[in-house]
Design an enzyme around this catalytic site. Structure first.
Site: not given
Lengths: 362, 362, 362, 362
Positions: D156, D253
């Site tokens: 990710c 994120h």
């Protein structure tokens, strides 16, 4: 302050590596009445030094007194010399282990739910109903014990609720109906406990099994004993409705309470505030080390209590009560805060043991 | 879906740069019944393009339809051509400004509290009491207006609470007593609103003025009208006790509710669940665009509703009800969730206006 | 422990009602070197008892020593008798007020940024560069003062960063390049500070003005003095790149640091760990009350430091360093934690004053 | 938009009940290229309807298309008829299961790490390096497959980082050094994942195994292929240093990046901004359904990107880049945001499959 006898008491801790166990360790390490003598946990931890066995999650560092002590399994054979045994065990194993300890003539102070509702076991919030210690004699007699017995403390939410209720009941007579809604901290679920995906930006409206526990425990704690002190006599005429929620708070349970008195003429709000401010308990009068200066702190600010600001009141042993006002449906409503792992768990067990020491039960 | 007339209605938004105003913009930009035609805010914002005037805090991007539209002050002179005016104004200024608009013959749909309790002003949760629109004729007559009027929507917490209560009242007759404890999202306080130091790892047990608002608004919304439809007739026999808390949740108010029916024989839990599942409202039957498929979603899982998971139900226009069970003190208790800035604010105003369009009020 | 003279020093606090001021009050009330003697705040607070003037947000209760003390405006005339004056003032007013105080011959210890970069003003993190006190003589001479002077402490993020850097520089010679990314607590922004809508379920990637402050302050603190000790001589050959973020943490700044040494042969990771473990400072050796036992705590667990668990290390005066490992781009990288309102603010000012007392500057 | 062939492709999902699996279900249910055809999970879930097997944690409701579909074990025998198989399996089981599927001639698109670093397996972020699909022919040849192959998507954090790096490398030539510090969302750890006691009011400075993964994957993704397209040729001259932290954010994120170019004369900040704004990829040009309008959104506000506000950009498939400015140590630094479960996981797999469909690989 040492116990009546002047001797420091040796304490064992069962379930020492868990969340409640860690709180026991922090509190005992600061407590002049007890020294940590034995640490019990599961097979997996046995043989390791405590610092290696416990996944430490307290904001205080691991106390030096425990850091390198070897952990054992929870077998009475390893707890020789202990004057008192504290249990932070999970309910799934507490029943058998605690029975083994009190049967082996240990004085057991348990945070687990397993024996709480036994008629001859004190369910004792130490700032509320130390008079229930009168059950100990009968307990020993029934089981043929000399020194052993078990005293339990209440569920974390119950522990906060009963303090102001006891004050009100003592002063204004029986209560008739209580509606309480809690907002409970995540530390109450232990570790790993509540997944973060469930609670950040969220509320979980269910804590499994919590509501019936609260509804039943209040009746036992606020109730009396049978005439021969052989069994508890829970209140029969009080009805309690509890709704329990989990909120994103680390420590400190907030509870919103509406109360109806049985009396035809209920007390005024001013009388209720005064009653709560003046409340004291036997553990305070005896000078027990962990007894708070004020069992109840009445918050002056209109937006208190708040968990982050008030959970430390009385080192976690005081209940803070605020927003005391008339209830349009019952007589009075208020909001209380209890530190769920101190007065609501390990702190109660420890004060229960201090009381027992003062009264010669150890 | 266009309005009855087939024409897209031109909408003005007052207080367009604030938190409720931003939600209005997001919802209107997706709504086929309305087009954004005028944006009003304070003197400070006037003349700026909307994207520069608004400190945008929605997770959706600023809609293109509003991005470069020039903001004006909230003066009716700048809102010519608007078929409908939505107000997300702060209560401190909403009174005078909204009066200026409806006096200038605008149809005003307001989220502010200022006119909510006026006897001839509908306080309308559009999935609950659109029958209160009957007040509009009298309102116009009293003020000599042709097209203008004002309809308000309810406080965010009230908006959620009244939906299941209305369903229960319609099916099982009058309610006698309600105790409700809320856990309210921070978006309800606008921006900057709640300081983060007050709410991270915390609960604030007071939302100033919220409890009396809830206690009063429920009675008006669930009540009827006078015989000549000139005024509301709030319920006289229902008693409501509300306790309102702020919790660290972005959007979505959770409410724990205990209900006592007036009837000697209350309905069973199964009957209550069925009643909630079957509830429908006039706005749904008319096919209003923003009316949810289900005004009430009954949660099947025992740990629902949860704000993060359920606030989007029905695009924020459904109320989710769960934990429906017997109450040891009253008859039934349950937990509900309402999206506080959709059904609890801008969404109600918009559905109110869609309803008005369908019924020929615009 | 009392100061060298044995006398308890009288302390005034400027900006006493703000976030930093509240931390000053909490720390001073527990400090044996000082007694709280005067409290200054804005016109709005003047005349009120402290408990009424301060919107108290500490988790510790308001110290009794301050609770009913009357607040005054920040005028030297009200601070007669003070041996030392601590400033928690906002930068918008600190310049004029602090100048008024040191010009009136008060010893001023300031947390504000206004005088930090003046060449003859010590920018002193008390566990790092107390040698910069040598500037005080020149400061007094330049302004014709007898007892007065000003010593500033560093920005909260800088305060943590320079501690391990100083240790490394002292042992292994000059540093060449530093890249640091911070994750800073909300308490650093004061109260009301960061709106909760900006930070729950979020990160804010900008703290206005913070990065240039860090980049410049590090050079001054780690630098030396001119030959005649009349001015600071900031490092010329070190390059620092700082990126500062706000995260949803109450207290404790976390900083991820990559370091390149100037030396051809950099030290090993083991040498670096040992260096950090062994670091001590003059304030410790002098036995200053607030000096931590360990200026640097090297975390043993691989997932530490963590703000909630480590911010209390050394009562907030230690920096915890963990994850010390090779950097694929520079020589070493590590993560540090500093308590932003203790070592990062009020605690540094107080230890600076303790040091000054020990060394005869007061 | 249907695939080139006009046919809706039948999709199987492995690990369908887990966190990544749930995101696959949500995305596929909205995707016109695919229909959900088979759902695989562990033995424990097999035989149950999906709604009963999955502990649903998405804020969107369970799609009707999956709700009552029976879950099977992850055996190719149950996936007959599937044109494509998506894997959200945990790494502990993904190796064997995925191998079984591609060996059985299925086209597998995997989010697991197990095959990512195999030289002949594309590690493909679909807005970055679809040219690596050229490896598929060799893969089939090596294993004697007709239709089967495996394409993996990246970790990710890597997925977000490589997008602007690719844009910069394409325009300004090779990069030399990267220092990146991440603040990663809890959803990246799956469910139950991160315990709430670890992350509320806290940061965890370690994500086990994440840093080496990022450091290696960047080199492969930004690298080329061997001359015969039989293997990847990771970059040899780029050095990457990653530090990975967990923060209390649900999704999204955030990454703070410093970049050094290899060129003697680096581009200006204005040139870099323009380059990022203009970046497009082949998946966009082919008109793949999930390809975002903008692979990179350059934030205009100085305090963006923020996870709560920007993670939805391009339906989670865009990377938002902001704070683009000079780096005092390298050439440029910036902050980026990637939706970790969309572009960072399931979304990449799906766009990879859309691309494969467009290019005739299915």
């Amino acid at each position: 302050m040492a116990p009546a006898s002047g001797r420091v008491l040796k304490a064992g801790v069962l379930g020492a590596t868990g969340a409640v166990g860690q709180r026991f360790i922090v509190l005992l390490a600061q407590n002049p009445t007890f020294s940590i003598h034995a640490l019990g946990a599961s097979e997996r931890s046995a043989g390791k030094p405590y610092a290696a066995a416990a996944k430490w999650k307290m904001s205080e560092p691991i106390p030096e007194a425990a850091r390198s002590m070897a952990v054992t399994v929870c077998d009475p054979a390893h707890f020789g010399g202990c004057d008192v045994v504290f249990s932070g065990l999970d309910a799934s194993v507490a029943g058998d282990i605690e029975r083994a300890f009190f049967s082996a003539d240990f004085a057991v102070f348990s945070n687990a739910k397993n024996f709480r509702m036994e008629p001859n076991v004190p369910l004792c919030v130490p700032v509320v109903n130390t008079d229930h210690y009168a059950l100990v004699a009968g307990q020993r007699a029934a089981m043929g014990l000399t020194r052993g017995f078990i005293v339990t403390n209440a569920n974390c939410s119950t522990s906060g609720l009963v303090v102001p209720l006891k004050a009100l009941q003592d002063r204004f007579g029986p209560l008739r109906r209580i509606v309480v809604t809690t907002m409970q901290a995540i530390s109450g679920a232990g570790y790993p406990g509540v997944p973060s995906l469930d609670i950040i930006d969220n509320v979980v409206p269910l804590i499994s099994g919590e509501e019936p526990k609260m509804e039943a425990e209040v009746l036992k704690i606020l109730g009396g004993l049978s005439a021969d002190a052989s069994a508890c006599a829970p209140l029969a005429d009080l009805r309690v409705s509890a709704t329990c929620n989990r909120v994103p708070v680390i420590d400190g349970h907030t509870e919103c309470v509406s109360v109806e008195f049985a009396a035809a003429t209920p007390p005024s709000i001013a009388e209720i505030k005064q009653c709560l401010r003046e409340y004291t308990c036997e553990a305070q009068r005896l000078g027990c080390h962990s007894a708070p200066a004020h069992a109840i702190c009445v918050a002056e600010e209109e937006d208190r209590p708040q968990p982050r600001l008030d959970r430390g009141a009385g080192n976690g042993m005081s209940v803070t009560v605020g927003r005391i006002r008339e209830c349009p449906v019952f007589h009075v409503k208020f909001t209380l805060l209890v530190h769920n792992t101190v007065l609501g768990a390990a702190g109660s067990s420890i004060l229960n043991a201090e009381y027992a020491a003062k009264k010669g039960y150890l």
